[in-house]
Design a protein around this motif. Structure first.
Motif, short mmCIF file in Angstrom:
data_model
loop_
_atom_site.label_atom_id
_atom_site.label_comp_id
_atom_site.label_asym_id
_atom_site.label_seq_id
_atom_site.Cartn_x
_atom_site.Cartn_y
_atom_site.Cartn_z
N GLN A 1 0.80 -1.61 0.23
CA GLN A 1 -0.41 -0.22 -0.46
C GLN A 1 0.89 1.00 0.24
O GLN A 1 0.81 2.03 -1.01
N HIS A 2 1.85 1.45 0.74
CA HIS A 2 3.12 2.48 1.30
C HIS A 2 3.14 2.90 -0.31
O HIS A 2 3.44 3.74 -0.99
N ILE A 3 3.81 1.85 -1.45
CA ILE A 3 4.42 1.70 -2.46
C ILE A 3 3.31 2.34 -3.28
O ILE A 3 3.74 2.90 -4.97
N LEU A 4 2.41 1.31 -3.06
CA LEU A 4 1.19 1.81 -4.45
C LEU A 4 0.68 3.38 -4.18
O LEU A 4 0.73 4.27 -5.21
N SER A 5 0.46 3.56 -2.52
CA SER A 5 0.19 5.55 -2.35
C SER A 5 0.92 6.14 -3.23
O SER A 5 0.89 7.23 -3.74
N GLN A 6 2.25 5.78 -2.76
CA GLN A 6 3.22 6.90 -3.39
C GLN A 6 3.65 6.91 -5.27
O GLN A 6 3.83 7.71 -5.38
N ALA A 7 3.02 5.83 -5.49
CA ALA A 7 2.93 5.84 -7.66
C ALA A 7 1.33 6.34 -7.63
O ALA A 7 1.58 7.36 -8.25
N PHE A 8 0.85 6.48 -6.59
CA PHE A 8 -0.77 7.09 -6.93
C PHE A 8 0.36 8.60 -6.90
O PHE A 8 -0.93 9.67 -8.12
N LEU B 1 4.60 1.68 -12.33
CA LEU B 1 6.07 1.79 -11.72
C LEU B 1 6.18 1.06 -9.73
O LEU B 1 6.55 0.64 -9.75
N ALA B 2 4.60 0.96 -9.61
CA ALA B 2 5.27 0.32 -8.18
C ALA B 2 6.15 -1.87 -8.07
O ALA B 2 6.46 -1.20 -7.53
N VAL C 1 7.24 -8.15 -1.07
CA VAL C 1 6.17 -7.77 -1.93
C VAL C 1 4.99 -8.21 -2.58
O VAL C 1 4.38 -9.10 -2.44
N GLY C 2 5.55 -9.35 -3.31
CA GLY C 2 5.21 -9.59 -4.19
C GLY C 2 4.45 -8.98 -5.43
O GLY C 2 4.27 -7.35 -5.52
N LEU C 3 3.86 -9.65 -6.88
CA LEU C 3 3.12 -8.16 -7.30
C LEU C 3 1.98 -7.89 -6.78
O LEU C 3 1.03 -8.33 -6.03
N ILE C 4 1.70 -6.78 -7.49
CA ILE C 4 0.89 -5.73 -7.21
C ILE C 4 0.15 -5.42 -8.28
O ILE C 4 0.38 -5.43 -9.20
#
Length: 219
Positions: free
Chosen positions: A107-114, A152-153, A212-215
């Protein structure tokens, strides 16, 4: 307050502790320990499950007035439920814990990508048994935009970047590029994905983004 061992080491699965209090919550029995590996429901992350002296731990939460961690146990053990002063052996459900660690770091990674690609800030999230949900302050979102965020994530996941956690006093946070501002008082726990994201967070996280594995954004 209960010493939170999961802040020292999110990978610790077993521990010994002393019972400080026995409390009644509705019709349920709760144990407060001097220290614990059990993460309480907080900040969108569900509580850990596991056992204390063989008794199933079904719910974990922080007591509002003093921050003590309450472990709700069911009376299914072979021995009497431990009383105040007793030593207990705790074990968390590692499969559930590691899944939460993967989801929360993801979630941290995806939030920063957004934020980087779309300027969309995360305003809420919830970790679930099969998927996580993230609420962002931008709509509508087109399929092409979501594909860019997802790409990006996963670039960050495949880079296997270190993930570090540490505490800072507010006076030492000046100049830190936080994705969001802290809402708690006292020392602030920081979760840092090296070179990508810095955020205040009290949750449990993996040590490197590759864990984390694949997002995948499903909808």
């Amino acid at each position: 307050m209960t010493r939170k061992l999961y802040h020292d080491n999110a990978y610790q699965q077993e521990f010994q502790a002393q019972v400080r209090e026995r409390v009644t919550v509705g019709n349920r029995l709760g144990l407060i320990l001097d220290k614990t590996c059990f993460y309480p429901t907080s900040g969108g992350q569900p509580h850990d499950q596991g056992t204390l002296n063989g008794f199933p731990v079904n719910d974990v939460f922080e007591r509002e007035d003093d921050g003590a961690v309450v472990h709700i146990v069911s009376g299914e053990g072979k021995e009497p439920v431990p009383d105040k002063g007793a030593t207990v052996q705790g074990r968390i459900d590692w499969k559930r814990r590691f899944d939460h660690m993967q989801q929360h770091t993801g979630q941290h990674i995806l939030s920063q990508a957004f934020l980087r690609l779309l300027g969309a800030e995360t305003v809420g999230f919830h970790l679930g048994a099969r998927a996580s949900t993230i609420d962002v302050d931008k709509a509508p979102l087109e399929a092409g935009q979501l594909e860019q965020v997802e790409e990006l994530a996963n670039t960050i996941v495949f880079a296997n970047l270190p993930v570090r956690t540490y505490f800072l006093d507010r006076e030492h946070m000046e100049g830190l590029a936080l994705r969001k501002q802290p809402v708690v008082t006292g020392p602030i726990r920081i979760v840092e994905v090296e070179g990508f994201d810095v955020s205040p967070c009290g949750g449990t996280h993996v040590k490197a983004t590759g864990e984390v594995g694949l997002i995948v954004i499903t909808r």
